[in-house]
Design an enzyme around this catalytic site. Structure first.
Site, PDB file in Angstrom:
ATOM      1  N   CYS A  77       0.767  -1.159   0.230  1.00 17.37           N
ATOM      2  CA  CYS A  77      -0.106   0.011  -0.005  1.00 17.37           C
ATOM      3  C   CYS A  77       0.733   1.385  -0.088  1.00 17.37           C
ATOM      4  O   CYS A  77       1.966   1.365   0.462  1.00 17.37           O
ATOM      5  CB  CYS A  77      -0.998  -0.032   1.258  1.00 17.37           C
ATOM      6  SG  CYS A  77      -1.789   1.434   1.438  1.00 17.37           S
TER       7      CYS A  77
ATOM      8  N   SER B  76       0.610   3.756   1.905  1.00 18.71           N
ATOM      9  CA  SER B  76       1.002   4.456   3.204  1.00 18.71           C
ATOM     10  C   SER B  76       2.500   4.266   3.520  1.00 18.71           C
ATOM     11  O   SER B  76       3.170   4.757   4.136  1.00 18.71           O
ATOM     12  CB  SER B  76       0.236   4.325   4.121  1.00 18.71           C
ATOM     13  OG  SER B  76      -1.046   4.711   3.952  1.00 18.71           O
TER      14      SER B  76
ATOM     15  N   HIS C  86       4.884   6.390   2.214  1.00 19.76           N
ATOM     16  CA  HIS C  86       5.024   7.732   2.718  1.00 19.76           C
ATOM     17  C   HIS C  86       5.947   7.638   3.742  1.00 19.76           C
ATOM     18  O   HIS C  86       6.827   8.711   3.947  1.00 19.76           O
ATOM     19  CB  HIS C  86       3.637   8.119   3.348  1.00 19.76           C
ATOM     20  CG  HIS C  86       2.636   8.500   2.363  1.00 19.76           C
ATOM     21  ND1 HIS C  86       2.864   9.178   1.384  1.00 19.76           N
ATOM     22  CD2 HIS C  86       1.440   8.273   2.253  1.00 19.76           C
ATOM     23  CE1 HIS C  86       1.856   9.659   0.467  1.00 19.76           C
ATOM     24  NE2 HIS C  86       0.814   8.910   1.215  1.00 19.76           N
TER      25      HIS C  86
ATOM     26  N   HIS D 100       1.302  -3.137   6.476  1.00 17.17           N
ATOM     27  CA  HIS D 100      -0.063  -2.860   6.989  1.00 17.17           C
ATOM     28  C   HIS D 100      -1.521  -3.636   6.632  1.00 17.17           C
ATOM     29  O   HIS D 100      -2.270  -3.324   6.786  1.00 17.17           O
ATOM     30  CB  HIS D 100      -0.293  -1.714   7.642  1.00 17.17           C
ATOM     31  CG  HIS D 100      -0.329  -0.715   6.446  1.00 17.17           C
ATOM     32  ND1 HIS D 100       0.348  -0.358   5.641  1.00 17.17           N
ATOM     33  CD2 HIS D 100      -1.727  -0.193   6.016  1.00 17.17           C
ATOM     34  CE1 HIS D 100      -0.127   0.259   4.443  1.00 17.17           C
ATOM     35  NE2 HIS D 100      -1.391   0.286   5.058  1.00 17.17           N
TER      36      HIS D 100
ATOM     37  N   CYS E 237      -6.681  -3.111   4.556  1.00 13.54           N
ATOM     38  CA  CYS E 237      -6.582  -1.598   4.202  1.00 13.54           C
ATOM     39  C   CYS E 237      -7.086  -1.231   3.020  1.00 13.54           C
ATOM     40  O   CYS E 237      -8.366  -0.673   3.200  1.00 13.54           O
ATOM     41  CB  CYS E 237      -5.042  -1.155   4.216  1.00 13.54           C
ATOM     42  SG  CYS E 237      -4.850   0.527   3.821  1.00 13.54           S
TER      43      CYS E 237
END
Ligand code: COD
Ligand code: ZN
Ligand code: ZN
Length: 364
Positions: A38, A40, A43, A59, A164
């Site tokens: 993903c 995130s 990031h 995650h 997610c």
């Protein structure tokens, strides 16, 4: 056990042997089967989201419970689970109100489990857990409330996305914004999460779903997930196109699923009277947006945020899996590539280049 570790922003993850301590009270050990790549996590890799380092990322995982700590009641060894990144204590102010995704336990423990310590280490030095999951690893120890029991006939390399992207996107449309049947919707950013906002809006019965992305491959997929129209801001003026299509009114619901100030402002601008603009992305701390405050009163526009699709994990996640098994929502179409753990850096390279919607890191 083998895990992918981030030591420094903007450096590749390294695959290493780490020690994983057994679960303490209220914790669960899980053999990770699969994990989605993903945005995130990216990031954190780029330094836009600050986390303590070194850290094991990941995650969006699913797996099988192998051990439970004292007091664990909701899962047992052998259960198939989806992992979530937002613990639910069940007794804080927000849990009591039924807004379990806002549980007050979350912000207290960045990079650790709920007691403030880590179960991950290398040669005696502690390694942090990303988002209570740290699932770019063969095994994970997580809080009990982050391991959601699911049916056993769903493939775990599909179920992981419910942890997610699928939940965050579909939940933003249905739980947070509460898209009405017959509504007009615009979704800016059609990556792994944005595509799920689109299918959430379709599931809610939206009439017109306008997808906006810079990449033609993402727009093609947006149609598969239920978009009725697509615009590419590098070719069309997205604002003008949306206004024309909605007879100058703007949309009833706009979603920003990228996380830049410019696209948040654009999403709010294309929201019509009485409409709701929902921010799904988390921008860098330094980001600021600029809005005309009068439209809140004169047009009753609303600007809201959605965290994790306002999920109620134990209700929503088994439900999304049932919907997938009944072919009412799509997950297979999201997955562009499958890699072993050693391919995790390549998976993120492809995500950054926009070549994939999601890759899956598959352990077994
Ligand atoms: N205009 C239009 N489209 C754009 C633009 C632009 N200026 N810039 C980028 N895009 C498109 C890209 O082409 C891509 O298709 C899409 O935006 C982004 O997609 P992905 O696949 O890279 O990212 P996702 O969908 O995995 O994640 C997006 C989030 C906004 C969720 C993520 O970046 C984020 O902010 N995560 C933190 C928020 C959160 O709650 N996370 C929960 C765990 S994810
Ligand atoms: Zn995610
Ligand atoms: Zn709580």
């Amino acid at each position: 056990m083998k895990a992918a570790v981030l030591y420094e922003p903007r450096k590749p993850l390294t695959i290493e042997d780490l020690k994983l301590a057994p679960p303490k009270a209220g914790e669960v050990r899980v053999k990770v089967a699969a994990n989605g790549a993903c945005h995130s996590d990216l990031h954190v890799m780029t330094g836009d989201m600050r986390m303590p380092l070194p850290i094991v990322l990941g995650h969006e995982g699913a797996g099988i419970v192998t051990e439970t700590g004292p007091g664990v009641a909701s899962v047992k060894t052998g259960d198939h689970v989806v992992l979530t990144f937002s613990p639910v204590c069940g007794h804080c102010h927000y849990c009591t109100l039924g807004q379990v995704h806002l549980c007050e336990t979350r912000p207290k423990s960045l990079g650790t489990l709920l007691d403030g310590t880590t179960r991950l280490s290398k040669n005696g030095s502690e390694i942090f857990h990303f988002a209570y999951a740290a699932t770019f690893a063969e095994e994970a120890v997580v809080p009990e409330s982050c391991a959601i029991k699911i049916r056993e006939d769903v493939p775990l390399d599909r179920a992981c996305f419910v942890g997610c992207g699928t939940m965050t996107g579909i939940g933003a449309a249905i739980n947070t914004a509460r898209v009405r049947p017959g509504a007009t919707v615009a979704v800016i950013g059609c990556g792994g999460v944005g595509l799920n906002v689109i299918q959430g809006a379709a599931l809610a019965g939206a009439h017109e779903i306008i997808a906006i992305d810079l990449l033609p491959n993402k727009l093609a997929l947006a149609k598969v997930f239920g978009a009725t129209r697509t615009f590419n801001p590098s070719q069309d003026d997205a604002y003008k196109s949306v206004m024309e299509l909605t007879h100058g009114r703007g949309v009833d619901y706009a979603f920003e699923v990228i996380s830049t100030a410019k696209t948040i402002e654009l999403a709010f601008r294309m929201t019509g009277r009485g409409g709701t603009c929902t921010i799904v992305g988390v921008s860098p701390e330094s980001a600021r947006i600029s809005l005309n405050p009068n439209v809140f009163t004169m047009m009753e526009k609303r600007l809201i945020g959605s965290f994790y699709g306002s999920t109620r994990p134990r209700v929503d996640m088994p439900l999304l899996i049932d919907l997938y098994m009944d072919k009412k929502i799509k997950i297979d179409e999201l997955v562009s590539r499958t890699f072993p753990l050693e391919g995790v850096n390549e998976a993120y390279d492809l995500l950054q280049k926009g070549e994939v919607s999601r890759s899956v890191i598959k352990f077994f």
